[in-house]
Write a protein that holds these residues in place. Structure first.
Motif, PDB file in Angstrom:
ATOM      1  N   GLY A  45      57.935 -52.879  62.771  1.00  0.00           N
ATOM      2  CA  GLY A  45      56.891 -53.730  63.340  1.00  0.00           C
ATOM      3  C   GLY A  45      55.472 -53.212  63.206  1.00  0.00           C
ATOM      4  O   GLY A  45      54.530 -53.824  63.735  1.00  0.00           O
ATOM      5  N   ILE A  46      55.271 -52.095  62.511  1.00  0.00           N
ATOM      6  CA  ILE A  46      53.910 -51.611  62.291  1.00  0.00           C
ATOM      7  C   ILE A  46      53.286 -52.436  61.171  1.00  0.00           C
ATOM      8  O   ILE A  46      53.871 -52.590  60.103  1.00  0.00           O
ATOM      9  N   SER A  47      52.114 -52.986  61.372  1.00  0.00           N
ATOM     10  CA  SER A  47      51.500 -53.903  60.415  1.00  0.00           C
ATOM     11  C   SER A  47      50.950 -53.151  59.201  1.00  0.00           C
ATOM     12  O   SER A  47      50.597 -51.964  59.296  1.00  0.00           O
ATOM     13  N   PRO A  48      50.845 -53.841  58.063  1.00  0.00           N
ATOM     14  CA  PRO A  48      50.239 -53.220  56.870  1.00  0.00           C
ATOM     15  C   PRO A  48      48.817 -52.724  57.125  1.00  0.00           C
ATOM     16  O   PRO A  48      48.409 -51.705  56.568  1.00  0.00           O
ATOM     17  N   ASP A  49      48.064 -53.438  57.969  1.00  0.00           N
ATOM     18  CA  ASP A  49      46.688 -53.016  58.266  1.00  0.00           C
ATOM     19  C   ASP A  49      46.661 -51.644  58.916  1.00  0.00           C
ATOM     20  O   ASP A  49      45.801 -50.807  58.612  1.00  0.00           O
ATOM     21  N   VAL A  50      47.606 -51.397  59.814  1.00  0.00           N
ATOM     22  CA  VAL A  50      47.676 -50.092  60.483  1.00  0.00           C
ATOM     23  C   VAL A  50      48.081 -49.016  59.490  1.00  0.00           C
ATOM     24  O   VAL A  50      47.511 -47.921  59.463  1.00  0.00           O
ATOM     25  N   ILE A  51      49.065 -49.321  58.640  1.00  0.00           N
ATOM     26  CA  ILE A  51      49.543 -48.346  57.650  1.00  0.00           C
ATOM     27  C   ILE A  51      48.456 -48.018  56.639  1.00  0.00           C
ATOM     28  O   ILE A  51      48.290 -46.859  56.232  1.00  0.00           O
ATOM     29  N   ASN A  52      47.698 -49.038  56.227  1.00  0.00           N
ATOM     30  CA  ASN A  52      46.630 -48.826  55.235  1.00  0.00           C
ATOM     31  C   ASN A  52      45.396 -48.164  55.820  1.00  0.00           C
ATOM     32  O   ASN A  52      44.532 -47.674  55.094  1.00  0.00           O
ATOM     33  N   SER A  53      45.276 -48.163  57.143  1.00  0.00           N
ATOM     34  CA  SER A  53      44.096 -47.612  57.800  1.00  0.00           C
ATOM     35  C   SER A  53      44.135 -46.090  57.823  1.00  0.00           C
ATOM     36  O   SER A  53      45.198 -45.468  57.807  1.00  0.00           O
ATOM     37  N   ASN A  54      42.948 -45.499  57.859  1.00  0.00           N
ATOM     38  CA  ASN A  54      42.839 -44.037  57.975  1.00  0.00           C
ATOM     39  C   ASN A  54      42.787 -43.579  59.428  1.00  0.00           C
ATOM     40  O   ASN A  54      42.698 -42.386  59.712  1.00  0.00           O
ATOM     41  N   GLU A  55      42.835 -44.542  60.344  1.00  0.00           N
ATOM     42  CA  GLU A  55      42.757 -44.206  61.765  1.00  0.00           C
ATOM     43  C   GLU A  55      44.066 -43.590  62.251  1.00  0.00           C
ATOM     44  O   GLU A  55      45.133 -43.831  61.685  1.00  0.00           O
ATOM     45  N   GLU A  56      43.952 -42.802  63.326  1.00  0.00           N
ATOM     46  CA  GLU A  56      45.148 -42.161  63.889  1.00  0.00           C
ATOM     47  C   GLU A  56      46.080 -43.220  64.470  1.00  0.00           C
ATOM     48  O   GLU A  56      45.638 -44.237  65.012  1.00  0.00           O
ATOM     49  N   LEU A  57      47.378 -42.971  64.365  1.00  0.00           N
ATOM     50  CA  LEU A  57      48.359 -43.883  64.921  1.00  0.00           C
ATOM     51  C   LEU A  57      48.390 -43.778  66.442  1.00  0.00           C
ATOM     52  O   LEU A  57      48.133 -42.713  67.012  1.00  0.00           O
ATOM     53  N   SER A  58      48.721 -44.879  67.085  1.00  0.00           N
ATOM     54  CA  SER A  58      48.904 -44.851  68.530  1.00  0.00           C
ATOM     55  C   SER A  58      50.155 -44.043  68.857  1.00  0.00           C
ATOM     56  O   SER A  58      50.985 -43.764  67.981  1.00  0.00           O
ATOM     57  N   ASP A  59      50.298 -43.673  70.125  1.00  0.00           N
ATOM     58  CA  ASP A  59      51.471 -42.889  70.531  1.00  0.00           C
ATOM     59  C   ASP A  59      52.757 -43.628  70.188  1.00  0.00           C
ATOM     60  O   ASP A  59      53.740 -43.016  69.733  1.00  0.00           O
ATOM     61  N   GLU A  60      52.775 -44.948  70.399  1.00  0.00           N
ATOM     62  CA  GLU A  60      53.978 -45.731  70.111  1.00  0.00           C
ATOM     63  C   GLU A  60      54.274 -45.743  68.617  1.00  0.00           C
ATOM     64  O   GLU A  60      55.424 -45.604  68.191  1.00  0.00           O
ATOM     65  N   ASN A  61      53.212 -45.880  67.810  1.00  0.00           N
ATOM     66  CA  ASN A  61      53.418 -45.903  66.358  1.00  0.00           C
ATOM     67  C   ASN A  61      53.797 -44.533  65.811  1.00  0.00           C
ATOM     68  O   ASN A  61      54.495 -44.443  64.794  1.00  0.00           O
ATOM     69  N   VAL A  62      53.365 -43.472  66.467  1.00  0.00           N
ATOM     70  CA  VAL A  62      53.786 -42.125  66.076  1.00  0.00           C
ATOM     71  C   VAL A  62      55.302 -41.990  66.271  1.00  0.00           C
ATOM     72  O   VAL A  62      56.004 -41.420  65.432  1.00  0.00           O
ATOM     73  N   LYS A  63      55.803 -42.540  67.382  1.00  0.00           N
ATOM     74  CA  LYS A  63      57.246 -42.502  67.641  1.00  0.00           C
ATOM     75  C   LYS A  63      57.993 -43.264  66.550  1.00  0.00           C
ATOM     76  O   LYS A  63      59.044 -42.819  66.065  1.00  0.00           O
ATOM     77  N   LEU A  64      57.445 -44.414  66.140  1.00  0.00           N
ATOM     78  CA  LEU A  64      58.083 -45.216  65.099  1.00  0.00           C
ATOM     79  C   LEU A  64      58.010 -44.506  63.747  1.00  0.00           C
ATOM     80  O   LEU A  64      58.946 -44.586  62.947  1.00  0.00           O
ATOM     81  N   PHE A  65      56.898 -43.810  63.519  1.00  0.00           N
ATOM     82  CA  PHE A  65      56.774 -43.029  62.279  1.00  0.00           C
ATOM     83  C   PHE A  65      57.828 -41.930  62.243  1.00  0.00           C
ATOM     84  O   PHE A  65      58.506 -41.723  61.221  1.00  0.00           O
ATOM     85  N   ASN A  66      57.993 -41.205  63.350  1.00  0.00           N
ATOM     86  CA  ASN A  66      58.990 -40.137  63.415  1.00  0.00           C
ATOM     87  C   ASN A  66      60.401 -40.700  63.235  1.00  0.00           C
ATOM     88  O   ASN A  66      61.271 -40.067  62.617  1.00  0.00           O
ATOM     89  N   LYS A  67      60.619 -41.907  63.763  1.00  0.00           N
ATOM     90  CA  LYS A  67      61.910 -42.577  63.581  1.00  0.00           C
ATOM     91  C   LYS A  67      62.146 -42.890  62.103  1.00  0.00           C
ATOM     92  O   LYS A  67      63.261 -42.737  61.590  1.00  0.00           O
ATOM     93  N   ALA A  68      61.069 -43.308  61.413  1.00  0.00           N
ATOM     94  CA  ALA A  68      61.170 -43.609  59.983  1.00  0.00           C
ATOM     95  C   ALA A  68      61.460 -42.343  59.180  1.00  0.00           C
ATOM     96  O   ALA A  68      62.219 -42.378  58.206  1.00  0.00           O
ATOM     97  N   VAL A  69      60.869 -41.221  59.582  1.00  0.00           N
ATOM     98  CA  VAL A  69      61.116 -39.947  58.896  1.00  0.00           C
ATOM     99  C   VAL A  69      62.581 -39.533  59.063  1.00  0.00           C
ATOM    100  O   VAL A  69      63.222 -39.075  58.110  1.00  0.00           O
ATOM    101  N   LYS A  70      63.113 -39.691  60.266  1.00  0.00           N
ATOM    102  CA  LYS A  70      64.523 -39.362  60.504  1.00  0.00           C
ATOM    103  C   LYS A  70      65.437 -40.243  59.650  1.00  0.00           C
ATOM    104  O   LYS A  70      66.461 -39.782  59.133  1.00  0.00           O
ATOM    105  N   PHE A  71      65.050 -41.520  59.520  1.00  0.00           N
ATOM    106  CA  PHE A  71      65.821 -42.428  58.671  1.00  0.00           C
ATOM    107  C   PHE A  71      65.832 -41.911  57.232  1.00  0.00           C
ATOM    108  O   PHE A  71      66.863 -41.913  56.566  1.00  0.00           O
TER     109      PHE A  71
END
Length: 257
Positions: A45-71
């Motif tokens: 559910g993380i949008s392409p705009d967030v992924i393409n952005s250079n801004e830091e991820l929110s705490d919730e999106n960091v959790k989703l990123f870590n989940k993606a890394v585990k996958f």
């Protein structure tokens, strides 16, 4: 990889367009690691705009990123534990066309075996990976009448973004009659191995072994054609590379009954 969100203003539907780009001489594990993690982030559910952005991820999106890394870690492990035909590894050491053809005769591949082979060729044998694609629209189609984007859903219905004068049947026909080729090159020094598919070879429109059997095509530097010429041909609408070995592909494409 390019990411874009396409919105249907009338229905509110959103299509995330993931455009795969050609690449050359990459470490395949590093390359696919990035692609898989991004795709999982999109699925979470993380949008392409967030992924393409250079801004830091929110705490919730960091959790989703870590989940993606585990996958990705588990995903990679499946290929590390995949049995690869010995003859496929022997192919990397073969120095003659006739030997390569003999090694490939009767071989059966799956998408999992192909990926596992690419990873092992890189990790254990020092090969890099390049990928080239080509796509040509159906002849005599008026591109000005095509929508901005469309796709066929799992239930067979069309999801259309943008205006179009074409019927659902015409759009499906245009999709089915594209000329598409995807080629992967394993390179090490002057040695290279190319495995490629076409939409005809996996879509049940090419007869081989007396039936519509999905298959790969293969060519290497020992076939007497320069690498750049092979790439040039594969990027053309109709390639001419002579009679090449075919390799049976199962668990993918339209398999014969």
């Amino acid at each position: 990889m390019k990411l874009n969100e396409i919105r249907n203003k009338k229905t509110g539907e959103v299509l995330t367009k993931v455009q795969q780009e050609d690449f050359e001489y990459k470490n395949p594990i590093e390359h696919y690691q990035g692609e898989i993690i991004i795709n999982r982030m999109l699925n979470y559910g993380i949008s392409p705009d967030v992924i393409n952005s250079n801004e830091e991820l929110s705490d919730e999106n960091v959790k989703l990123f870590n989940k993606a890394v585990k996958f990705w870690i588990k995903y990679k492990e499946t290929f590390e534990n995949t049995n690869i035909p010995n003859k496929l590894i022997d192919l990397l050491q073969a120095k003659k066309k006739a030997i390569q053809e003999d090694l490939l005769r009767g071989m059966v591949l799956t998408p999992k075996i192909v990926t596992a082979f690419i990873f092992k060729a890189s990790e254990k044998h020092g090969y890099t990976l390049s990928q080239y694609t080509s796509e040509f629209n159906q002849k005599n189609i008026d591109l000005s009448k095509m929508p901005y984007a469309y796709r066929v859903k799992d239930n067979g219905q069309l999801q259309v973004f943008g205006e179009t004068e074409l019927s659902d049947g015409q759009l499906k026909q245009a999709l089915e009659h594209r000329s598409v080729k995807i080629a992967q090159f394993l390179d090490k020094g002057n040695d290279w191995h190319c495995f490629f598919i076409t939409f005809d070879s996996i879509g049940g429109r090419e007869t081989w072994l007396g039936k519509k059997q999905p298959h790969y095509h293969y060519i290497s530097n020992y076939f007497g054609v320069k690498r750049e010429k092979v790439v040039e041909q594969l990027k053309s609408r109709k390639y001419k590379l002579g009679n090449l070995p075919h390799i049976k592909l199962i668990e993918y494409g339209k398999q014969p009954e």
